[in-house]
Design a protein around this motif. Structure first.
Motif, PDB file in Angstrom:
ATOM      1  N   LEU A  33       0.813  -1.219   0.000  1.00 59.48           N
ATOM      2  CA  LEU A  33       0.000   0.000   0.000  1.00 59.48           C
ATOM      3  C   LEU A  33       0.846   1.268   0.000  1.00 59.48           C
ATOM      4  CD1 LEU A  33      -2.735  -1.131   2.542  1.00 59.48           C
ATOM      5  CD2 LEU A  33      -2.895  -1.070   0.036  1.00 59.48           C
ATOM      6  N   GLN A  34       2.140   1.118   0.230  1.00 60.75           N
ATOM      7  CA  GLN A  34       3.101   2.223   0.259  1.00 60.75           C
ATOM      8  C   GLN A  34       2.717   3.293   1.281  1.00 60.75           C
ATOM      9  OE1 GLN A  34       3.523   3.507  -3.813  1.00 60.75           O
ATOM     10  NE2 GLN A  34       4.560   1.630  -4.388  1.00 60.75           N
ATOM     11  N   GLN A  35       2.271   2.809   2.443  1.00 56.62           N
ATOM     12  CA  GLN A  35       1.941   3.706   3.545  1.00 56.62           C
ATOM     13  C   GLN A  35       1.885   2.902   4.834  1.00 56.62           C
ATOM     14  OE1 GLN A  35      -2.015   4.966   2.288  1.00 56.62           O
ATOM     15  NE2 GLN A  35      -2.931   3.658   3.829  1.00 56.62           N
ATOM     16  N   GLU A  36       2.101   3.572   5.954  1.00 56.40           N
ATOM     17  CA  GLU A  36       1.925   2.907   7.239  1.00 56.40           C
ATOM     18  C   GLU A  36       0.432   2.699   7.443  1.00 56.40           C
ATOM     19  OE1 GLU A  36       3.869   4.623  10.588  1.00 56.40           O
ATOM     20  OE2 GLU A  36       5.764   4.846   9.503  1.00 56.40           O
ATOM     21  N   ILE A  37       0.078   1.545   8.019  1.00 57.78           N
ATOM     22  CA  ILE A  37      -1.332   1.260   8.248  1.00 57.78           C
ATOM     23  C   ILE A  37      -1.450   0.342   9.460  1.00 57.78           C
ATOM     24  CG2 ILE A  37      -1.429  -0.719   6.662  1.00 57.78           C
ATOM     25  CD1 ILE A  37      -4.242   0.456   5.803  1.00 57.78           C
ATOM     26  N   SER A  38      -2.450   0.592  10.274  1.00 59.58           N
ATOM     27  CA  SER A  38      -2.676  -0.223  11.468  1.00 59.58           C
ATOM     28  C   SER A  38      -3.727  -1.290  11.170  1.00 59.58           C
ATOM     29  CB  SER A  38      -3.164   0.657  12.624  1.00 59.58           C
ATOM     30  OG  SER A  38      -4.476   1.137  12.347  1.00 59.58           O
ATOM     31  N   LEU A  39      -3.777  -2.270  12.038  1.00 54.19           N
ATOM     32  CA  LEU A  39      -4.802  -3.310  11.908  1.00 54.19           C
ATOM     33  C   LEU A  39      -6.187  -2.691  11.988  1.00 54.19           C
ATOM     34  CD1 LEU A  39      -5.710  -6.263  11.699  1.00 54.19           C
ATOM     35  CD2 LEU A  39      -5.468  -6.408  14.193  1.00 54.19           C
ATOM     36  N   GLN A  40      -6.362  -1.725  12.859  1.00 56.77           N
ATOM     37  CA  GLN A  40      -7.662  -1.063  12.992  1.00 56.77           C
ATOM     38  C   GLN A  40      -8.059  -0.371  11.680  1.00 56.77           C
ATOM     39  OE1 GLN A  40      -8.118   1.565  16.355  1.00 56.77           O
ATOM     40  NE2 GLN A  40     -10.008   2.439  15.545  1.00 56.77           N
ATOM     41  N   GLU A  41      -7.113   0.285  11.048  1.00 61.20           N
ATOM     42  CA  GLU A  41      -7.406   0.942   9.767  1.00 61.20           C
ATOM     43  C   GLU A  41      -7.777  -0.087   8.695  1.00 61.20           C
ATOM     44  OE1 GLU A  41      -4.655   4.865   9.463  1.00 61.20           O
ATOM     45  OE2 GLU A  41      -3.585   2.973   9.790  1.00 61.20           O
ATOM     46  N   VAL A  42      -7.052  -1.201   8.660  1.00 61.15           N
ATOM     47  CA  VAL A  42      -7.375  -2.262   7.700  1.00 61.15           C
ATOM     48  C   VAL A  42      -8.757  -2.819   7.995  1.00 61.15           C
ATOM     49  CG1 VAL A  42      -6.762  -4.571   6.877  1.00 61.15           C
ATOM     50  CG2 VAL A  42      -4.982  -2.852   7.182  1.00 61.15           C
ATOM     51  N   ALA A  43      -9.052  -3.072   9.271  1.00 60.85           N
ATOM     52  CA  ALA A  43     -10.364  -3.602   9.652  1.00 60.85           C
ATOM     53  C   ALA A  43     -11.486  -2.651   9.242  1.00 60.85           C
ATOM     54  CB  ALA A  43     -10.413  -3.870  11.153  1.00 60.85           C
ATOM     55  N   GLU A  44     -11.268  -1.355   9.424  1.00 59.47           N
ATOM     56  CA  GLU A  44     -12.275  -0.359   9.020  1.00 59.47           C
ATOM     57  C   GLU A  44     -12.469  -0.367   7.502  1.00 59.47           C
ATOM     58  OE1 GLU A  44     -10.857   3.332  10.665  1.00 59.47           O
ATOM     59  OE2 GLU A  44     -11.314   2.690  12.720  1.00 59.47           O
ATOM     60  N   GLY A  56     -12.280 -13.404   7.562  1.00 59.45           N
ATOM     61  CA  GLY A  56     -12.431 -14.284   8.709  1.00 59.45           C
ATOM     62  C   GLY A  56     -12.045 -13.658  10.032  1.00 59.45           C
ATOM     63  N   GLU A  57     -12.556 -14.260  11.092  1.00 55.90           N
ATOM     64  CA  GLU A  57     -12.371 -13.743  12.446  1.00 55.90           C
ATOM     65  C   GLU A  57     -10.910 -13.730  12.879  1.00 55.90           C
ATOM     66  OE1 GLU A  57     -13.831 -15.052  16.848  1.00 55.90           O
ATOM     67  OE2 GLU A  57     -15.309 -15.211  15.225  1.00 55.90           O
ATOM     68  N   GLU A  58     -10.166 -14.748  12.488  1.00 59.44           N
ATOM     69  CA  GLU A  58      -8.749 -14.830  12.875  1.00 59.44           C
ATOM     70  C   GLU A  58      -7.981 -13.594  12.416  1.00 59.44           C
ATOM     71  OE1 GLU A  58      -5.286 -18.222  12.811  1.00 59.44           O
ATOM     72  OE2 GLU A  58      -6.541 -18.050  11.026  1.00 59.44           O
ATOM     73  N   PHE A  59      -8.264 -13.135  11.191  1.00 63.66           N
ATOM     74  CA  PHE A  59      -7.594 -11.937  10.682  1.00 63.66           C
ATOM     75  C   PHE A  59      -8.120 -10.691  11.385  1.00 63.66           C
ATOM     76  CE2 PHE A  59      -7.176  -8.258   7.928  1.00 63.66           C
ATOM     77  CZ  PHE A  59      -5.811  -8.263   7.711  1.00 63.66           C
ATOM     78  N   ILE A  60      -9.447 -10.574  11.487  1.00 64.80           N
ATOM     79  CA  ILE A  60     -10.064  -9.383  12.083  1.00 64.80           C
ATOM     80  C   ILE A  60      -9.584  -9.181  13.530  1.00 64.80           C
ATOM     81  CG2 ILE A  60     -12.266  -8.295  12.709  1.00 64.80           C
ATOM     82  CD1 ILE A  60     -11.862  -8.572   9.668  1.00 64.80           C
ATOM     83  N   LYS A  61      -9.448 -10.261  14.294  1.00 65.70           N
ATOM     84  CA  LYS A  61      -8.987 -10.166  15.688  1.00 65.70           C
ATOM     85  C   LYS A  61      -7.516  -9.793  15.780  1.00 65.70           C
ATOM     86  CE  LYS A  61      -9.859 -14.077  17.425  1.00 65.70           C
ATOM     87  NZ  LYS A  61     -10.104 -15.296  18.187  1.00 65.70           N
ATOM     88  N   GLY A  62      -6.771  -9.926  14.704  1.00 69.09           N
ATOM     89  CA  GLY A  62      -5.367  -9.538  14.715  1.00 69.09           C
ATOM     90  C   GLY A  62      -4.406 -10.681  14.968  1.00 69.09           C
ATOM     91  N   ASP A  63      -4.923 -11.906  14.976  1.00 71.21           N
ATOM     92  CA  ASP A  63      -4.063 -13.059  15.258  1.00 71.21           C
ATOM     93  C   ASP A  63      -2.934 -13.225  14.237  1.00 71.21           C
ATOM     94  OD1 ASP A  63      -5.792 -13.499  17.340  1.00 71.21           O
ATOM     95  OD2 ASP A  63      -6.760 -15.250  16.451  1.00 71.21           O
ATOM     96  N   LEU A  64      -3.128 -12.740  13.026  1.00 70.94           N
ATOM     97  CA  LEU A  64      -2.135 -12.929  11.964  1.00 70.94           C
ATOM     98  C   LEU A  64      -1.265 -11.695  11.722  1.00 70.94           C
ATOM     99  CD1 LEU A  64      -4.457 -14.682   9.327  1.00 70.94           C
ATOM    100  CD2 LEU A  64      -3.099 -15.742  11.136  1.00 70.94           C
ATOM    101  N   TRP A  65      -1.648 -10.558  12.257  1.00 67.01           N
ATOM    102  CA  TRP A  65      -1.066  -9.258  11.907  1.00 67.01           C
ATOM    103  C   TRP A  65       0.441  -9.193  12.070  1.00 67.01           C
ATOM    104  CZ3 TRP A  65      -2.539  -5.750   8.798  1.00 67.01           C
ATOM    105  CH2 TRP A  65      -2.088  -4.438   8.867  1.00 67.01           C
ATOM    106  N   ASN A  66       0.958  -9.760  13.150  1.00 66.40           N
ATOM    107  CA  ASN A  66       2.398  -9.680  13.417  1.00 66.40           C
ATOM    108  C   ASN A  66       3.160 -10.951  13.065  1.00 66.40           C
ATOM    109  OD1 ASN A  66       2.576  -6.950  14.429  1.00 66.40           O
ATOM    110  ND2 ASN A  66       1.392  -7.689  16.172  1.00 66.40           N
ATOM    111  N   LYS A  67       2.469 -11.939  12.512  1.00 65.60           N
ATOM    112  CA  LYS A  67       3.138 -13.171  12.096  1.00 65.60           C
ATOM    113  C   LYS A  67       3.882 -12.945  10.786  1.00 65.60           C
ATOM    114  CE  LYS A  67       0.513 -16.934  14.062  1.00 65.60           C
ATOM    115  NZ  LYS A  67      -0.177 -18.188  13.781  1.00 65.60           N
TER     116      LYS A  67
END
Length: 143
Positions: A33-44, A56-67
């Motif tokens: 995306l060529q920009q900083e983005i948070s999980l909350q911004e992606v979820a929105e 899916g819920e696993e992604f929305i909850k952030g379980d994968l974000w830092n993997k």
């Protein structure tokens, strides 16, 4: 027209086997995306385009974000790339074998989402199956 600008601002492309950097999911989102983005911004953003059932819920909850992206299954990586390209909200979306590595539930959720967005976007699908054949829209082309 500059090819990078043309591809970046007009066309989104999801390869059959998406390419990623050997970095966490978060970093891959930021690189593409060529920009900083948070999980909350992606979820929105995915809520706004109605892609949360597909992700899916696993992604929305952030379980994968830092993997690290390479710790994820091929299907999870495919979902990540579809999400990245979807939130770019380009006019043309090209999917090369979009169902590859996805389970049946994810395929049906993806189909619903493609059917919805095909009213405002040009969708090109390269596929060996006929899952998308019954979507009636003149801006959806299955090759």
């Amino acid at each position: 027209m500059n090819q990078k600008v043309f591809r970046g601002e007009l066309i989104s492309y999801v390869e059959q086997e998406p390419k990623f950097w050997d970095l966490p999911v978060k970093c891959n989102f930021e690189m593409y995306l060529q920009q900083e983005i948070s999980l909350q911004e992606v979820a929105e953003k995915i809520a706004k385009i109605d892609l949360q059932n597909f992700m899916g819920e696993e992604f929305i909850k952030g379980d994968l974000w830092n993997k690290n992206i390479n710790e994820l299954s091929v299907g999870q990586r495919k979902k990540i790339m579809i999400c990245i390209q979807a939130i770019r909200d380009n006019t043309i979306l090209i999917f090369d074998e979009p169902n590859a590595a996805l389970d049946d539930i994810a395929i049906m959720e993806l189909k619903k989402w493609i059917e919805k967005i095909s009213k405002q976007h040009i969708i090109l699908i390269v596929s060996h199956d006929n899952v998308y054949n019954d979507i009636e829209n003149s801006l959806l082309y299955e090759i």
